[in-house]
Design a protein around this motif. Structure first.
Motif, PDB file in Angstrom:
ATOM      1  N   GLU A   1       0.823  -1.213   0.000  1.00 10.31           N
ATOM      2  CA  GLU A   1       0.000   0.000   0.000  1.00 10.31           C
ATOM      3  C   GLU A   1       0.855   1.261   0.000  1.00 10.31           C
ATOM      4  N   ARG A   2       2.007   1.201   0.664  1.00 17.71           N
ATOM      5  CA  ARG A   2       2.835   2.407   0.723  1.00 17.71           C
ATOM      6  C   ARG A   2       3.891   2.444  -0.388  1.00 17.71           C
ATOM      7  N   GLY A   3       3.844   1.461  -1.305  1.00 21.88           N
ATOM      8  CA  GLY A   3       4.681   1.521  -2.496  1.00 21.88           C
ATOM      9  C   GLY A   3       5.980   0.746  -2.447  1.00 21.88           C
ATOM     10  N   ASP A   4       6.185  -0.057  -1.431  1.00 17.03           N
ATOM     11  CA  ASP A   4       7.408  -0.856  -1.352  1.00 17.03           C
ATOM     12  C   ASP A   4       7.334  -2.059  -2.289  1.00 17.03           C
ATOM     13  N   ILE A   5       8.485  -2.635  -2.568  1.00 15.07           N
ATOM     14  CA  ILE A   5       8.580  -3.862  -3.365  1.00 15.07           C
ATOM     15  C   ILE A   5       8.674  -5.033  -2.399  1.00 15.07           C
ATOM     16  N   VAL A   6       7.845  -6.058  -2.608  1.00 12.32           N
ATOM     17  CA  VAL A   6       7.792  -7.188  -1.684  1.00 12.32           C
ATOM     18  C   VAL A   6       7.934  -8.502  -2.432  1.00 12.32           C
ATOM     19  N   VAL A   7       8.825  -9.335  -1.921  1.00 13.39           N
ATOM     20  CA  VAL A   7       8.859 -10.743  -2.314  1.00 13.39           C
ATOM     21  C   VAL A   7       8.338 -11.531  -1.127  1.00 13.39           C
ATOM     22  N   GLY A   8       7.238 -12.219  -1.331  1.00 17.03           N
ATOM     23  CA  GLY A   8       6.664 -13.041  -0.276  1.00 17.03           C
ATOM     24  C   GLY A   8       7.119 -14.476  -0.411  1.00 17.03           C
ATOM     25  N   LEU A   9       7.288 -15.131   0.716  1.00 18.77           N
ATOM     26  CA  LEU A   9       7.729 -16.527   0.736  1.00 18.77           C
ATOM     27  C   LEU A   9       6.860 -17.296   1.714  1.00 18.77           C
ATOM     28  N   ASP A  10       6.453 -18.495   1.316  1.00 15.76           N
ATOM     29  CA  ASP A  10       5.697 -19.358   2.219  1.00 15.76           C
ATOM     30  C   ASP A  10       5.785 -20.790   1.704  1.00 15.76           C
ATOM     31  N   ILE A  11       5.804 -21.726   2.635  1.00 15.10           N
ATOM     32  CA  ILE A  11       5.822 -23.137   2.246  1.00 15.10           C
ATOM     33  C   ILE A  11       4.422 -23.634   1.892  1.00 15.10           C
ATOM     34  N   ILE A  12       3.388 -22.955   2.391  1.00 14.51           N
ATOM     35  CA  ILE A  12       1.981 -23.348   2.216  1.00 14.51           C
ATOM     36  C   ILE A  12       1.778 -24.801   2.670  1.00 14.51           C
TER      37      ILE A  12
ATOM     38  N   LYS B   1      -5.001 -20.018   3.052  1.00 17.02           N
ATOM     39  CA  LYS B   1      -3.716 -19.433   2.654  1.00 17.02           C
ATOM     40  C   LYS B   1      -3.762 -18.968   1.199  1.00 17.02           C
ATOM     41  N   TYR B   2      -4.327 -19.807   0.321  1.00 16.38           N
ATOM     42  CA  TYR B   2      -4.452 -19.404  -1.080  1.00 16.38           C
ATOM     43  C   TYR B   2      -5.391 -18.207  -1.233  1.00 16.38           C
ATOM     44  N   ALA B   3      -6.411 -18.138  -0.395  1.00 16.06           N
ATOM     45  CA  ALA B   3      -7.339 -17.005  -0.453  1.00 16.06           C
ATOM     46  C   ALA B   3      -6.645 -15.716  -0.041  1.00 16.06           C
ATOM     47  N   ARG B   4      -5.782 -15.787   0.967  1.00 16.25           N
ATOM     48  CA  ARG B   4      -5.023 -14.596   1.365  1.00 16.25           C
ATOM     49  C   ARG B   4      -4.153 -14.123   0.194  1.00 16.25           C
ATOM     50  N   LEU B   5      -3.481 -15.062  -0.455  1.00 18.51           N
ATOM     51  CA  LEU B   5      -2.631 -14.705  -1.585  1.00 18.51           C
ATOM     52  C   LEU B   5      -3.452 -14.122  -2.728  1.00 18.51           C
ATOM     53  N   ALA B   6      -4.616 -14.725  -2.984  1.00 19.72           N
ATOM     54  CA  ALA B   6      -5.471 -14.242  -4.067  1.00 19.72           C
ATOM     55  C   ALA B   6      -5.940 -12.813  -3.820  1.00 19.72           C
ATOM     56  N   TYR B   7      -6.150 -12.475  -2.554  1.00 20.78           N
ATOM     57  CA  TYR B   7      -6.562 -11.115  -2.195  1.00 20.78           C
ATOM     58  C   TYR B   7      -5.545 -10.089  -2.701  1.00 20.78           C
ATOM     59  N   ALA B   8      -4.276 -10.481  -2.711  1.00 22.21           N
ATOM     60  CA  ALA B   8      -3.203  -9.590  -3.171  1.00 22.21           C
ATOM     61  C   ALA B   8      -2.810  -9.865  -4.620  1.00 22.21           C
ATOM     62  N   GLY B   9      -3.630 -10.642  -5.337  1.00 25.32           N
ATOM     63  CA  GLY B   9      -3.402 -10.843  -6.762  1.00 25.32           C
ATOM     64  C   GLY B   9      -2.491 -12.000  -7.123  1.00 25.32           C
ATOM     65  N   ILE B  10      -2.179 -12.860  -6.175  1.00 33.06           N
ATOM     66  CA  ILE B  10      -1.340 -14.029  -6.451  1.00 33.06           C
ATOM     67  C   ILE B  10      -2.256 -15.220  -6.738  1.00 33.06           C
ATOM     68  N   GLU B  11      -2.177 -15.737  -7.951  1.00 35.45           N
ATOM     69  CA  GLU B  11      -3.095 -16.782  -8.386  1.00 35.45           C
ATOM     70  C   GLU B  11      -2.566 -18.170  -8.039  1.00 35.45           C
ATOM     71  N   LYS B  12      -3.446 -18.985  -7.482  1.00 37.58           N
ATOM     72  CA  LYS B  12      -3.089 -20.338  -7.061  1.00 37.58           C
ATOM     73  C   LYS B  12      -2.531 -21.158  -8.215  1.00 37.58           C
ATOM     74  N   GLU B  13      -3.141 -21.048  -9.377  1.00 36.95           N
ATOM     75  CA  GLU B  13      -2.729 -21.862 -10.525  1.00 36.95           C
ATOM     76  C   GLU B  13      -1.286 -21.582 -10.919  1.00 36.95           C
ATOM     77  N   GLU B  14      -0.890 -20.313 -10.835  1.00 35.20           N
ATOM     78  CA  GLU B  14       0.482 -19.956 -11.209  1.00 35.20           C
ATOM     79  C   GLU B  14       1.478 -20.484 -10.183  1.00 35.20           C
ATOM     80  N   ILE B  15       1.104 -20.465  -8.900  1.00 33.11           N
ATOM     81  CA  ILE B  15       1.982 -21.039  -7.865  1.00 33.11           C
ATOM     82  C   ILE B  15       2.170 -22.527  -8.101  1.00 33.11           C
TER      83      ILE B  15
ATOM     84  N   ASN C   1      -0.743  -6.047  -8.546  1.00 31.17           N
ATOM     85  CA  ASN C   1       0.327  -5.163  -8.080  1.00 31.17           C
ATOM     86  C   ASN C   1       1.679  -5.727  -8.525  1.00 31.17           C
ATOM     87  N   PRO C   2       2.311  -5.112  -9.539  1.00 27.66           N
ATOM     88  CA  PRO C   2       3.581  -5.633 -10.063  1.00 27.66           C
ATOM     89  C   PRO C   2       4.728  -5.586  -9.060  1.00 27.66           C
TER      90      PRO C   2
END
Length: 352
Positions: A22-33, A42-56, A67-68
């Motif tokens: 939200e404040r414009g930082d660059i983030v790499v997220g990591l999780d074992i799921i 967990k997948y729903a949390r990721l989807a909220y931020a635009g990370i698609e389960k299928e691509e993972i 958010n690029p």
């Protein structure tokens, strides 16, 4: 700034990631799921931020479609080569390590999971920071480290050598390991002892989830220590605000520190420990009462003795965190529980 947030599919990590984005930082997220609890959450949390389960699932790595600045990597922290390659490839400024095997009671059942994630995994994080000029490592500790301590409120100046669970011992070990790296390699490290975090998108194994599920189904809730429990319940937005404030302020050397009278919460090295909680303990029965009010239903209560590894009360002294960062928790239990109930109704599409 470029951040690595581990545990970004988890409860607190999800909220921290979104705040940074939200404040414009660059983030790499990591999780074992892993399947410690429902992976769909967990997948729903990721989807909220635009990370698609299928691509993972296709390649273990995904870029947010909304958010690029957000990239997610599915990776086990115990995978030394994978972690080192990630550090080498990404060149992070700050690391916020929130990934861990959580849960006091589960550590009694499956201790090996805690050694693998909380000890081996944390070692790999420290090594990655050491070799890649990380400006600040912020990591999750826990109020559980206070263990058999009885003096209230809990202070970072207190001795914490009597943990009551392996989970707590693993978190104390993280603090000791971090100090070693701060001392040897001048790596700024800050440990945060979380106090009973709750709120939307929380973990299903935590009390609020268990209570609401039982109450809505007309089943009894288990109330341990016959209700004579106090917890420093802290709403997740207040926790996240504290984490970000700490991350923006790398740990510094305490110039007045002395080995003749050592302060456990600081050091002559760039090392700091903070409590992060509401600093306003609430009776468990009042917490349940707030939930009953939000639901409009009364719980059937099954009174039980104190569980092994648990403590009857927690209470955080956060005066140094407030002094150093301006941290000030503002969410009452009544408001926080009501917000959780509203989220629960919407997420699970239930009419309570």
């Amino acid at each position: 700034m470029k951040y690595l947030v581990t545990g970004s599919a988890g409860f607190i990590g999800f909220h921290v990631t979104n705040k940074l984005l939200e404040r414009g930082d660059i983030v790499v997220g990591l999780d074992i799921i892993n399947d410690y609890y429902d992976v769909n959450l967990k997948y729903a949390r990721l989807a909220y931020a635009g990370i698609e389960k299928e691509e993972i699932l296709a390649n273990k790595r995904a870029v947010s479609v909304t958010n690029p600045n957000y990239t997610f990597v599915q990776l086990d922290l115990a995978d030394k080569e994978g972690v080192f390659k990630l550090f080498s490839d990404e060149k992070f400024d700050v690391v916020i390590n929130l990934a861990a095997q959580a849960g006091v009671r589960y550590s009694i059942i499956n201790p090996a999971a805690y050694v693998e994630s909380n000890i081996v995994g944390f070692t790999n994080i420290l090594e990655g920071c050491r070799h890649h000029q990380i400006k600040h490592l912020v990591y999750a500790s826990s109020s559980s480290v206070y263990g058999a301590n009885e003096t209230m409120p809990f202070s970072t100046s207190d001795n914490v050598d009597h943990p009551l669970s392996l989970y707590a011992a693993s978190k104390k070990a993280n603090e000791l390991m971090a100090h070693t790296y701060s001392n040897l390699f001048d790596l700024p490290t800050t440990g945060l002892r979380f106090f009973t975090v709750y709120g939307p998108w929380g973990r299903p194994d935590m009390a609020l989830f268990l209570f609401i599920d039982a109450i809505t189904k007309g089943n009894p809730i288990d109330v341990f220590n016959h209700g004579k429990m106090k917890r420093d319940f802290t709403y997740v937005d207040d926790i996240v605000e504290g984490i970000i404030r700490v991350a923006d302020r790398p740990a510094r050397k305490n110039e007045s520190w002395t080995g003749a009278d050592p302060d456990p919460g600081s050091s002559y090295a760039p090392y700091k420990i903070y409590n992060i909680g509401n600093s306003n303990p609430v009776e468990l029965m009042d917490y349940i009462g707030a939930l009953e009010k939000a639901l409009g239903k009364v719980a059937i209560k099954n009174m039980l003795p104190l569980q092994a590894g648990d403590v009857p009360a927690t209470f955080a002294d956060v005066s140094d965190l407030m002094r150093d960062t301006g941290y000030k928790p503002e969410t009452s239990v009544e408001i926080g529980v009501a917000k959780f109930v509203q989220w629960y109704k919407e997420f699970y599409d239930v009419n309570i």
